[in-house]
Design a protein around this motif. Structure first.
Motif, mmCIF file in Angstrom:
data_model
loop_
_atom_site.group_PDB
_atom_site.id
_atom_site.type_symbol
_atom_site.label_atom_id
_atom_site.label_comp_id
_atom_site.label_asym_id
_atom_site.label_seq_id
_atom_site.Cartn_x
_atom_site.Cartn_y
_atom_site.Cartn_z
ATOM 1 N N GLN A 27 0.825 -1.208 0.000
ATOM 2 C CA GLN A 27 0.000 0.000 0.000
ATOM 3 C C GLN A 27 0.862 1.263 0.000
ATOM 4 O O GLN A 27 0.534 2.245 -0.660
ATOM 5 N N ARG A 28 1.977 1.229 0.735
ATOM 6 C CA ARG A 28 2.884 2.376 0.750
ATOM 7 C C ARG A 28 3.525 2.566 -0.632
ATOM 8 O O ARG A 28 3.703 3.688 -1.085
ATOM 9 N N SER A 29 3.861 1.476 -1.299
ATOM 10 C CA SER A 29 4.455 1.601 -2.637
ATOM 11 C C SER A 29 3.440 2.173 -3.626
ATOM 12 O O SER A 29 3.808 2.906 -4.543
ATOM 13 N N LEU A 30 2.159 1.850 -3.453
ATOM 14 C CA LEU A 30 1.131 2.432 -4.316
ATOM 15 C C LEU A 30 1.028 3.932 -4.114
ATOM 16 O O LEU A 30 0.899 4.694 -5.073
ATOM 17 N N LYS A 31 1.094 4.384 -2.868
ATOM 18 C CA LYS A 31 1.038 5.823 -2.593
ATOM 19 C C LYS A 31 2.253 6.531 -3.181
ATOM 20 O O LYS A 31 2.138 7.625 -3.716
ATOM 21 N N GLU A 88 1.712 6.778 -6.865
ATOM 22 C CA GLU A 88 0.732 7.817 -7.184
ATOM 23 C C GLU A 88 1.384 9.189 -7.195
ATOM 24 O O GLU A 88 1.155 9.995 -8.094
ATOM 25 N N GLY A 89 2.205 9.463 -6.192
ATOM 26 C CA GLY A 89 2.899 10.755 -6.113
ATOM 27 C C GLY A 89 3.839 10.953 -7.285
ATOM 28 O O GLY A 89 3.917 12.052 -7.854
#
Length: 157
Positions: A123-127, A130-131
């Motif tokens: 989930q952190r890698s997805l955020k 996204e950035g």
């Protein structure tokens, strides 16, 4: 006939009414299997079969290590991790202490913690992605404005 203490009839039946306390009755030595079979956490009790069934959760969680983190449930794995942690502690409080149950709960905690960590890292890698995508989108948008201004200038001249 009376059954008063001290009467001959009462004394004749005394072994049925009172156990003799001074007898030393040594239990015969049991084999390893008999000790397991007759123990308070042996196969004749729920204290044995509950951990056996719970190993299924550990095996299922370990088999999920091959699945991508996007397909795993954070709530389910966090619940398994918490359950394993709480019940590992509880296994040392209850009587009889059940080390077998504590072991399976500890491995349930490890499996749940591993899967929860995988999900959170995903989930952190997805955020982060996204950035990064937003920043690249802004750069492309600015480049398109520059190109559009050049084309507009070329059309006017």
């Amino acid at each position: 006939m009376s059954f008063r203490p001290g009467s001959r009839i009462f004394n004749a039946f005394r072994p049925f009414f009172r156990q003799q306390r001074n007898q030393s009755t040594a239990a015969p030595e049991q084999s390893g299997f008999q000790k397991l079979w007759n123990s308070p956490v042996g196969p004749k009790t729920v204290h044995f079969w509950a951990p056996i069934m719970k190993w299924g959760l550990v095996v299922a969680g370990a088999s999920d290590l091959t699945r991508p983190a996007s397909q795993l449930s954070l709530n389910t794995n966090a619940a398994l991790m918490t359950t394993g942690l709480i019940w590992t502690r509880w296994c040392f409080v209850i009587r009889p202490q059940n080390i077998f149950l504590a072991t399976v709960n500890f491995f349930l905690f490890l499996t749940g913690a591993t899967q929860t960590a995988r999900i959170l890292m995903y989930q952190r890698s997805l955020k982060g992605a996204e950035g990064q995508a937003e920043a690249e989108g802004r750069e492309i948008k600015e480049e398109l404005r520059v190109v559009a201004a050049k084309v507009e200038g070329a059309v006017k001249s």
